[in-house]
Enzyme design. Sequence first.
Site, PDB file in Angstrom:
ATOM      1  N   GLY A  20       0.828  -1.191   0.000  1.00 31.80           N
ATOM      2  CA  GLY A  20       0.000   0.000   0.000  1.00 31.80           C
ATOM      3  C   GLY A  20       0.862   1.240   0.000  1.00 31.80           C
ATOM      4  O   GLY A  20       2.020   1.215   0.429  1.00 31.80           O
ATOM      5  N   GLU A  21       0.293   2.333  -0.510  1.00 30.07           N
ATOM      6  CA  GLU A  21       1.051   3.579  -0.550  1.00 30.07           C
ATOM      7  C   GLU A  21       0.103   4.768  -0.576  1.00 30.07           C
ATOM      8  O   GLU A  21      -0.944   4.739  -1.234  1.00 30.07           O
ATOM      9  CB  GLU A  21       1.973   3.626  -1.771  1.00 30.07           C
ATOM     10  CG  GLU A  21       2.898   4.837  -1.790  1.00 30.07           C
ATOM     11  CD  GLU A  21       3.985   4.733  -2.835  1.00 30.07           C
ATOM     12  OE1 GLU A  21       4.883   5.594  -2.823  1.00 30.07           O
ATOM     13  OE2 GLU A  21       3.940   3.789  -3.643  1.00 30.07           O
ATOM     14  N   GLY A  22       0.461   5.803   0.174  1.00 30.33           N
ATOM     15  CA  GLY A  22      -0.275   7.061   0.155  1.00 30.33           C
ATOM     16  C   GLY A  22       0.661   8.188  -0.198  1.00 30.33           C
ATOM     17  O   GLY A  22       1.816   7.977  -0.600  1.00 30.33           O
ATOM     18  N   ASP A 135     -12.060   9.045   7.914  1.00 33.15           N
ATOM     19  CA  ASP A 135     -11.728   8.522   6.585  1.00 33.15           C
ATOM     20  C   ASP A 135     -11.970   7.015   6.522  1.00 33.15           C
ATOM     21  O   ASP A 135     -11.116   6.250   6.086  1.00 33.15           O
ATOM     22  CB  ASP A 135     -10.278   8.843   6.234  1.00 33.15           C
ATOM     23  CG  ASP A 135      -9.975   8.611   4.751  1.00 33.15           C
ATOM     24  OD1 ASP A 135     -10.910   8.711   3.931  1.00 33.15           O
ATOM     25  OD2 ASP A 135      -8.809   8.322   4.412  1.00 33.15           O
TER      26      ASP A 135
END
Length: 633
Positions: A20-22, A135
């Site tokens: 995962g990546e933000g 969120d």
Amino acid sequence: MPLSGGQTLSGRYLLHEPIGEGGSAQVFRATDLHLGRDVALKVLHEQVHFLDRERFLREVRILARLSHPGVIAIHDLGQDEGRDFFTMPLLTGGQISLLGPLEDTPQSLERFLDAAAFVSGALEHIHLGGLVHRDLTPGNVLLGADGLPRIMDFGLVSMSEHTRHLTRSGVTLGTPQYMAPEQARGSGVGPSSDIYALGAVLYRVACGSPPFVGDNDQSVLFQHVYEQVTDPRDLNPAIPDAVAQILLRALAKSPAERPPSAEALSALWVRAKFDTRAASSAQYRGGRSRSGAHAGGPAWPAELRERWRVKLPGEVTWPSAVVGARGLLAVGTRSGHLALIGSGGDVHATLAAKDEVTAPATLVGESVIYGAWDGALRRADLSGQVQWTHQTRAELTGAPTLWGGRVLVTSRDGHLHAVNLESGELAWAYRTGGPIAASPLIWAGAAFVADENGWLHALDALTGAQLWKVEVGVTHATPALMPLGRGEAALIVATWTGEIHALHLRVVSGRVSLAPEAVLWSYDLEDEVWAAPAVQGQSVVVAGWGGQVHALSLSGGDELWTHRLEGRVTASPVISGQSVYLASEVGELCALNLHDGRVVWQHREAQGVQATPLADADSLYVAFMDGTLKAYR
């Protein structure tokens, strides 16, 4: 320098592939070399803005102060060459959206309701800590190996006492598809905003799509603020009324109209589980998938004893069955009556028909729907007052099946009828070309019915249009279905000659079809079959007319165990908990361990059984051929 698999942080964490990546951080699957376990490692990008680092560290502090099995825990906090990171449990079950869309099986619904109640309880824990997540999305609610969800990604969490310290741009941060109206307007967030977001996430799970979609974020935000959400039952008719009502309440525009707390929302899901369990026992063989699995049966079958008996107005013979809901049992007889019996053995009402009532009935709300050999399908209230009658031209043989505001029922002349649930007016009729004894079943919007000329027919359950048909062999027994996940299912068809076929179904572009490998496996009982198969988990139980009972593996059709009854078997096996309940035409009753076939309980009565029993409310209800209904508890 970007991080990649193969690197080690702090001499302890061996990085594998990114998961995962933000904008400010990346998540890797990693191995903790000290403890020998896999973890998820979240590491801040190099040279991030100080506000991003502040949010990152705030997430660590928040996770450290929360302690709930439904909230992701923090294992360790560290720094490597200026990069901040922390580790947490590695969740391998995928996003919560994998639990949907809801299917016409008790298993699918129970998994959803358990997850919904569990994650609502976790949200309550977050709110009790003075926090608002802000969120919640399917990507931030991940499933553990136990199938239960964990809330994660607390980067946008606001603490009520510190809200004024957040940047003004942070007030409207979030994911548009799951954002509450007040958050979309930038007018502030609170616990009720999280309830709306969780409602939107669970709507996505149940329906397969979020409440609102649009060409851009502004379009979606506008809909959240000003447009009413589509009733989830319109997108997925498999969604029960109780589930739809909770979703719509959680997605109310006004915070005051939503459940007052996440704890209250959790209680609603628990209540819905009770209601839907009652609804499954109110339909033949546990509901529309006809799995033969009943929730709520005896907890300790070894201690079953007769508690009461009542005389019914006539004999009870195949293909009849005991159904029940909310303390009321329904059993049809050959004398042309449907008996409604209280769970304490009192006679509640006796409903008349003009001919035999041997097809199983269906209880719905405060009414009952039943068919008779005079071709009449009747809906009556629980006092016996007929609300409507739909007249067909032949004997009604199958159990009334509820779907999308309609009732589907089979007749002996080979027709499948769909009538309006409220008015009894015909919506459509489909002719199979052969006599029908089996009840219809429904999965993924398709209705399945097997005829005695050897064909299995798949139809669009709303329109009656044929999807396909396949020759399987002469079939008297109702098939059973078990989902395999990701839009696939196994349909277990037991033919009269003893061949058992597991057909592989698949949903492609919203339409049910046979998979290229149409037959997963076949097994020959070498005996006639009149009893419907039962399936739960990885076990399929089938009984031959001669009394031989076989348990087969769902995955490959391998024989797991066998058991011999003395008498012939026409009553279908019932699975509840870890037990299989069986009855024969010479009066044998028994409970077998589902996994090894060991006898847990056995009993002998003077009269035989042809009707399918019911396992419900910690009891086993058995209707004998002489017209006696007995309760064992």
